[in-house]
Write a protein that holds these residues in place. Structure first.
Motif, PDB file in Angstrom:
ATOM      1  N   ASP A   8      97.378 -36.347  57.407  1.00 12.29           N
ATOM      2  CA  ASP A   8      96.884 -36.667  56.078  1.00 12.29           C
ATOM      3  C   ASP A   8      96.162 -37.968  56.301  1.00 12.29           C
ATOM      4  N   HIS A  35      96.409 -35.978  46.311  1.00 12.41           N
ATOM      5  CA  HIS A  35      98.113 -35.663  46.241  1.00 12.41           C
ATOM      6  C   HIS A  35      98.569 -35.870  44.805  1.00 12.41           C
ATOM      7  N   ILE A  39     102.170 -38.493  49.402  1.00 13.67           N
ATOM      8  CA  ILE A  39     100.997 -38.055  50.259  1.00 13.67           C
ATOM      9  C   ILE A  39     101.949 -37.177  51.169  1.00 13.67           C
ATOM     10  N   ALA A  58      99.221 -28.234  51.215  1.00 14.46           N
ATOM     11  CA  ALA A  58      99.611 -29.695  51.566  1.00 14.46           C
ATOM     12  C   ALA A  58     101.149 -29.471  52.258  1.00 14.46           C
TER      13      ALA A  58
END
Length: 175
Positions: A8, A35, A39, A58
């Protein structure tokens, strides 16, 4: 099409904007950022040849405590495909890409929460019911530790261990 695995912290401002736009087009109540609570450690991103973002996962990399056993997991969040590209196999390609990474990294399970489990069931995830324990975050604050069942909990075991009933301690926030 290109599938990327990016930490990220290496995302460009353009990539963050693309992720935010994709998340908001897929999940209308999503906040205007890339997000939700925290994160993630890394992202799986699918782009077409022109650079448009088509798909996203994610991923949290962490340990969890599953009823007496500790597991190395990838926790999946914000799995989404651009609405114009859904139901064309792209989501399965992203999961397969992530599973290959997980196997190389000695990850023992993929874990996620899915209000609509059909897609994940088709991709060999199991619906499980565990009492869960996690760090409760609301906005930008920690409000405590919660203990309760979580609907839509799904797992895909990747190694010799089996998923156990009993308490699942996420050892952190929910993803």
């Amino acid at each position: 099409m290109q599938i990327l695995h990016l930490p990220d912290y290496l995302l460009s401002s353009t990539q963050r904007s693309q992720i935010t736009a994709l998340l908001q087009s897929t999940f209308p109540q999503y906040p205007a950022r890339s997000h939700f609570r925290q994160i993630p450690h890394f992202r799986i991103l699918a782009h077409d040849d022109s650079g448009s973002l088509l798909g996203h996962i994610a991923v949290e990399h962490r340990m969890v405590h599953n009823a007496g056993q500790v597991l190395r997991i990838f926790g999946l969040a914000d799995v989404c495909i651009h609405p114009e590209h859904q139901n064309k196999g792209l989501g399965t390609k992203l999961l397969n890409f992530l599973e290959s990474l997980a196997l190389e990294a000695q990850i023992e399970a993929l874990l996620l929460i899915a209000p609509e489990p059909e897609f994940y069931l088709k991709n060999d995830f199991l619906a499980v019911e565990n009492d869960c324990k996690w760090l409760f975050l609301q906005g930008d604050q920690t409000l405590g530790v919660l203990n309760r069942k979580v609907g839509g909990l799904m797992v895909k075991m990747l190694r010799e261990k089996s998923w156990r009933s009993g308490q699942l301690d996420l050892l952190g926030h929910i993803f």
